[in-house]
Design a protein around this motif. Structure first.
Motif, short mmCIF file in Angstrom:
data_model
loop_
_atom_site.label_atom_id
_atom_site.label_comp_id
_atom_site.label_asym_id
_atom_site.label_seq_id
_atom_site.Cartn_x
_atom_site.Cartn_y
_atom_site.Cartn_z
N TYR A 30 0.81 -0.99 -0.01
CA TYR A 30 0.12 0.03 0.10
C TYR A 30 0.83 1.28 0.07
O TYR A 30 0.60 2.23 -0.76
CB TYR A 30 -0.99 0.09 1.17
CG TYR A 30 -1.95 1.20 1.52
CD1 TYR A 30 -3.11 1.01 0.51
CD2 TYR A 30 -1.68 2.18 1.83
CE1 TYR A 30 -4.08 1.80 0.56
CE2 TYR A 30 -2.49 3.41 1.83
CZ TYR A 30 -3.83 3.33 1.14
OH TYR A 30 -4.68 4.20 1.24
N THR A 82 9.45 8.61 16.39
CA THR A 82 8.91 9.83 16.38
C THR A 82 8.47 10.52 17.78
O THR A 82 9.08 11.74 17.73
CB THR A 82 7.13 9.71 15.85
OG1 THR A 82 7.40 8.79 14.89
CG2 THR A 82 6.64 11.10 15.46
N THR A 102 -1.79 15.11 10.58
CA THR A 102 -2.80 15.41 11.82
C THR A 102 -2.73 16.86 12.13
O THR A 102 -4.05 17.46 12.34
CB THR A 102 -2.25 14.69 13.11
OG1 THR A 102 -0.95 15.47 13.24
CG2 THR A 102 -2.15 13.18 12.75
N SER A 109 6.38 3.36 13.62
CA SER A 109 4.97 3.31 14.17
C SER A 109 4.30 4.57 13.39
O SER A 109 2.96 4.51 13.26
CB SER A 109 4.78 3.70 15.62
OG SER A 109 5.63 4.78 16.11
N VAL A 110 4.79 5.53 12.96
CA VAL A 110 4.20 6.78 12.12
C VAL A 110 3.79 6.18 11.07
O VAL A 110 2.60 6.54 10.41
CB VAL A 110 5.23 7.86 12.14
CG1 VAL A 110 6.29 7.63 11.12
CG2 VAL A 110 4.20 9.05 11.78
N VAL A 111 4.41 5.28 10.38
CA VAL A 111 3.68 4.77 8.99
C VAL A 111 2.71 3.99 9.20
O VAL A 111 1.70 3.94 8.59
CB VAL A 111 5.15 3.96 8.41
CG1 VAL A 111 4.41 3.23 7.19
CG2 VAL A 111 6.27 4.92 7.82
N LEU A 112 2.78 3.01 10.26
CA LEU A 112 1.50 2.12 10.71
C LEU A 112 0.32 3.25 11.11
O LEU A 112 -0.77 2.99 10.49
CB LEU A 112 1.71 1.24 11.77
CG LEU A 112 2.75 0.32 11.54
CD1 LEU A 112 3.06 -0.65 12.80
CD2 LEU A 112 2.11 -0.69 10.65
N PHE A 150 -0.22 6.14 9.92
CA PHE A 150 -0.66 6.83 8.90
C PHE A 150 -1.61 5.88 8.00
O PHE A 150 -2.63 6.15 7.48
CB PHE A 150 0.53 7.15 8.00
CG PHE A 150 0.18 7.85 6.61
CD1 PHE A 150 -0.52 8.91 6.73
CD2 PHE A 150 0.94 7.33 5.47
CE1 PHE A 150 -0.81 9.47 5.37
CE2 PHE A 150 0.57 8.03 4.34
CZ PHE A 150 -0.30 9.14 4.16
N VAL A 151 -1.01 4.72 7.89
CA VAL A 151 -1.83 3.69 7.04
C VAL A 151 -3.19 3.54 7.59
O VAL A 151 -4.29 3.40 7.04
CB VAL A 151 -1.06 2.33 6.88
CG1 VAL A 151 -2.03 1.19 6.19
CG2 VAL A 151 0.19 2.52 6.40
N MET A 166 -4.71 5.60 9.15
CA MET A 166 -5.69 6.74 9.10
C MET A 166 -6.56 6.77 7.74
O MET A 166 -7.58 7.38 7.72
CB MET A 166 -4.76 8.08 9.01
CG MET A 166 -4.63 8.47 10.60
SD MET A 166 -3.49 10.29 10.41
CE MET A 166 -4.88 11.42 10.37
N VAL A 167 -5.40 6.60 6.69
CA VAL A 167 -5.98 6.54 5.53
C VAL A 167 -6.63 5.49 4.71
O VAL A 167 -7.38 5.27 3.56
CB VAL A 167 -4.91 7.02 4.60
CG1 VAL A 167 -4.33 8.22 4.78
CG2 VAL A 167 -3.81 6.01 4.52
N MET A 206 -2.46 8.94 16.29
CA MET A 206 -3.15 9.26 14.89
C MET A 206 -4.52 8.78 14.94
O MET A 206 -5.31 9.16 14.19
CB MET A 206 -2.21 8.70 13.96
CG MET A 206 -0.79 9.59 14.06
SD MET A 206 0.40 8.87 12.59
CE MET A 206 -0.21 9.71 10.94
#
Lengths: 293, 254, 312
Positions: A41, A215, A250, C138-141, C143-144, C146-147, C242
């Motif tokens: 994806y 992060t 965000t 984790s930010v990638v997960l 983000f996924v 979210m979208v 997120m």
């Protein structure tokens, strides 16, 4: 010979086995499929955003255009800074634990400390970095504060991997060196460390990947939403890929307009982090296979 | 001692060849074991005696690249035939391993493991446990410790728990793979004592020749994957037909 | 074996180190102790900053411990602020528990698959793959999540928002599963081959051997794996920031949005003045989170030691 009871005939037992193993297999496949979906994806949506200019330019027009160069650079600087923080302490601690320590309350306490440190949530490291480096030491939001915070975060990983590598060096190496009249430290420096170093560095590369992907610890210690220029000292704040994605997805006023930037940044971060891990895993496998002892 | 029993073949191997990948581990082995007898397998390390033993309950199935030709029958049934069920064979043919390998469970749970697999429930299990432990000459030592972990026993007791565990399924045959090699002399003599009195067909692998001489009715001598000589123990040890056998039992190699 | 060893006679031999050697050793000892020291410094900073919430200053009344622990109202920016952690703790527990309900069975099944079924291919290829997946940022997960899942849930289930307990839990489970699978595989592979052979030799099938011998023997190792996965889910910040939604309320259903401790910290720390009451309140949350994860870590640590001791 004992007779099998009703319901336990071979046929029934084989049926049970088939059902159970089917479940186990499907769980394995399901897990891998979910992971594959996520990777595909991100790659599928991110690949179109990536271009030479995306990788080399500064953001423009409220981040809706331009590139993410400063974020890539910031991530690399912070991760390397973290490694520079963690390696001396981590390798030193590992050498003590693997080479000098004798079982006792002190060593148990140190091990407990390292194990617990590894489980402290990264956001708590962020708080700690904010209180100590940013405020108490007065480093402000900066490369220095962020690197130190990330460095402490990856310290347990670096230590554990280095200790493991040292322990895999056979005892006979040390004995041989000592029997030839080497002192303890000579034996470590001349025989043990050269043999263990590739393994220790592999652990460090894994930790580097982890630092690059984090992060929460850098939100309040190092990261800026936007910088106009290249950082010229360690007291500057920087952009980072992870916080950049978080901000755009965000906080921004242009969440929908910056989607391509978000996907592109996510793909770059993913390649960076997984790439580092992959390198470490390959080196580790090679080391294992090529090891002669 | 051999002659007073009615001879009946229980295990028959015919022209058995066995390979680990490219390694030819057993070469054209043919041999019969009689019911209620103790058959010993001797020979230097790597001669194939353990491999042969593990063929008899299909434990070699787990070795990657294992191949077999020839026929092995137990009580007249082929155990490698298309309808043979390895799980069922292992229930009929018990095995005791080189090192005691009790499960990290209580003595009771160790013994009842096999019977529980085929659905036997509580009151019967108690009977089975007592019978199996008595048969393994361990009952008096552990009857008050049944709920203790088997790992807390001494090595010799652990090995006898493993014997009792195999006996709990009332197998027709018991395979023993150097069962005393990890035991001290006293524990060894207890296990040997048990073997001599057991009313069971036993096949035992050992590299202790005195042991083979002490406990077995028949002895097979393996060398480099071949069955060199097979016959009544007394005969094999006193009047070996083959020079290789003689060299081995007189200690010239091995 | 239970026989006690005889007490050894003679003098204990200790290697002699020259002064240089002593100082080298001392240097490494300091490195090692610094890891322990770091634990203490983190605790000191967290707790001393948290302490500020509970003392009165000229500008504000100190918050009572009872209010902090038991009140469900987290309104730090109101004219009369209130600093109750109850709803935030509930949010943290909700996403952690739901995620582990998904991740524990999947992770353990995956571990069984790797250790017992996939064979050489599993050990040499799949396990490194799983470890690789554990390192997805984790930010990638988040983000996924979210979208993809969020808009999907919102439209299919007709919800006000797709950012909720379930969505966050799914992605926390995705983070925790590889951890559990990898550590669980270590535990399963440590079960000695001898007792597996014993089980087969007694006429057990492959599954019966897994279920009745391998799993029970590795239980403490597997529990350690699950607890570490649990700790990871509890401490994870960015995923919940997120996609958990962010309302400080006690969740009633899987589709309620929540505000776990971690996301509260990440969302609010940047916006608050250093030294303010809100700042201290966030450190108090941090201290609470620290204690909760510490409890998990200690449990895993001691279980893990127990496991190492009892494996052969």
């Amino acid at each position: 010979m004992l007779k099998a009871q009703k319901g336990y005939e071979p046929k029934r037992r084989y049926l049970r086995e088939k059902i159970a193993l089917f479940f186990v297999r499907s769980s394995g496949i399901f897990t891998m499929a979910v992971m594959a979906f996520i990777l595909i994806y991100i790659v599928g949506h991110g690949i179109s955003a990536i271009s030479f200019s995306f990788l080399t330019e500064f953001p423009k027009d409220n981040m809706t255009a331009g590139g993410i160069f400063p974020a890539i650079l910031g991530t690399l600087i912070l991760a390397l800074g973290a490694l520079l923080t963690a390696i001396p302490l981590g390798f030193g601690a590992a050498i003590y634990l693997a080479e000098y320590a004798r079982p006792g309350p002190l060593v148990s306490a140190i091990r407990l400390g390292v194990a617990n440190l590894a489980g402290v949530p990264s956001v708590v490291f962020g708080l700690f970095g904010l209180a100590l480096f940013v405020t108490e030491f007065g480093f402000g939001r900066s490369i220095l504060s962020g690197s130190l915070t990330l460095g402490l975060l990856i310290l347990p990983t670096v230590t554990a991997a280095a200790e493991e590598a040292l322990r895999q060096t056979p005892q006979s190496f040390r004995e041989a060196a000592l029997a030839l009249g080497a002192s303890r430290w000579q034996a470590i420096r001349q025989v043990v460390l050269p043999a263990a170093l590739p393994g220790m560095l592999t652990g460090a590369i894994l930790a580097l990947g982890r630092a690059a992907g984090e992060t929460a610890p850098i939100i309040f210690t190092a990261s800026a939403a936007y910088t106009l220029a290249m950082p010229d000292s360690v007291f500057r704040e920087v952009m980072a890929l992870s916080t950049h994605i978080l901000n755009l997805a965000t906080n921004g006023t242009h969440i929908e307009e910056t989607r391509p930037q978000q996907f592109g940044s996510a793909l770059v971060l993913l390649i960076l982090v997984l790439g580092l891990s992959l390198v470490a895993i390959i080196i580790r496998a090679k080391l294992k296979r090529g090891r002669k002892w | 001692m051999v002659e007073e029993k009615k001879e009946k073949v229980i295990i028959r191997a015919k022209n058995v060849d066995f390979y680990y990948g490219d390694f030819h581990a057993l070469k054209n082995i043919s041999l019969d074991c009689m019911e209620k007898e103790v058959t010993a397998m001797i020979g230097p390390s790597g001669c194939g005696k353990s491999t042969f033993l593990k063929l008899l309950n299909r434990m070699n199935d787990f070795v990657p690249g294992a191949r077999l030709s020839g026929e092995v029958t137990i009580s007249g049934e082929s155990i490698y035939g298309p309808n043979a069920d390895p799980v069922d064979i292992r229930r009929r043919v018990g095995m005791v391993f080189q090192r005691p390998n009790p499960f990290p469970k209580s003595i009771y749970d160790n013994i009842t493991y096999g019977p529980k697999l085929i659905g036997i429930k509580k009151p019967d299990l108690d009977v089975i446990v007592e019978r199996a432990l008595k048969a393994a000459a361990l009952w008096d030592e552990v009857k008050d410790l049944l709920n203790k972990s088997a790992l807390e026993l001494s090595g010799g007791q652990q090995q006898r728990v493993c014997i009792a565990r195999a006996l709990a399924l009332e197998p027709d045959i018991l395979l023993m793979d150097e069962p005393t090699s990890a035991l001290d002399p006293i524990a060894t003599s207890k296990v040997e004592e048990w073997i001599k009195t057991a009313e069971l067909s036993i096949v035992i692998v050992t590299h202790n020749m005195q042991q083979a001489a002490r406990i077995s009715d028949k002895t097979a001598f393996f060398f480099l994957g071949e069955l060199i000589e097979f016959g009544p123990t007394l005969e094999l040890f006193t009047r070996p037909r083959e020079s290789k056998t003689e060299n081995y039992i007189t200690g010239r190699f091995g | 074996m239970t026989e006690k060893m005889a007490k050894p006679k003679g003098v204990l031999l200790v290697p002699k180190l020259s002064p240089t050697e002593q100082s080298v050793k001392a240097f490494f000892l300091i490195c090692a102790i610094s890891a322990l020291g770091q634990m203490f410094i983190i605790m000191i900073f967290l707790f001393s900053e948290a302490f500020g919430l509970f003392v009165s200053t000229p500008d504000s009344q100190g918050v009572s411990l009872a209010e902090f622990f038991f009140s469900l109202d987290w309104y730090p920016t109101y004219p009369v602020p209130s600093y109750g952690s109850g709803a935030l703790v509930a949010g943290s527990l909700a996403v952690t528990i739901v995620s582990i309900i998904m991740a524990a069975p999947l992770g353990i099944a995956m571990a069984i698959y790797l250790a017992q079924i996939a064979g050489k291919f599993g050990r040499e290829w799949l396990k490194p793959m799983v470890e690789l997946l554990a390192s997805i940022p984790s930010v990638v997960l988040g983000f996924v999540g979210m979208v993809t899942i969020a808009p999907f849930m919102q439209s299919v289930l007709d919800l006000p928002t797709g950012l909720n307990v379930l969505n966050a839990s799914i992605f926390l489970a995705i983070m925790a599963t590889p951890t559990i699978a990898s550590l669980g595989e270590d535990a399963l592979s440590a079960v000695p081959q001898e007792i597996q052979d014993a089980s087969y030799a007694l006429g057990a099938t492959h599954w019966e051997t897994i279920w009745k011998v391998i799993l029970p023997s590795s239980l403490s190792g597997l529990s350690t794996a699950v607890i570490l996965g649990l700790g990871r889910a509890l401490g994870e910040t960015i995923v919940v920031l997120m996609i958990a939604g962010g309302s400080a309320q006690i969740p009633i259903s899987l589709f309620d949005s929540v505000r776990p401790l971690t996301s509260t910290l990440a969302a609010e720390m940047g916006e608050t003045a250093i030294g303010s009451q809100h700042y201290h309140a966030l450190f108090a949350l941090g201290a609470l989170l620290f204690i909760m994860t510490l409890a998990f870590n200690l449990l895993a640590f001691f279980l893990g030691r127990h496991w190492q001791k009892n494996s052969v």
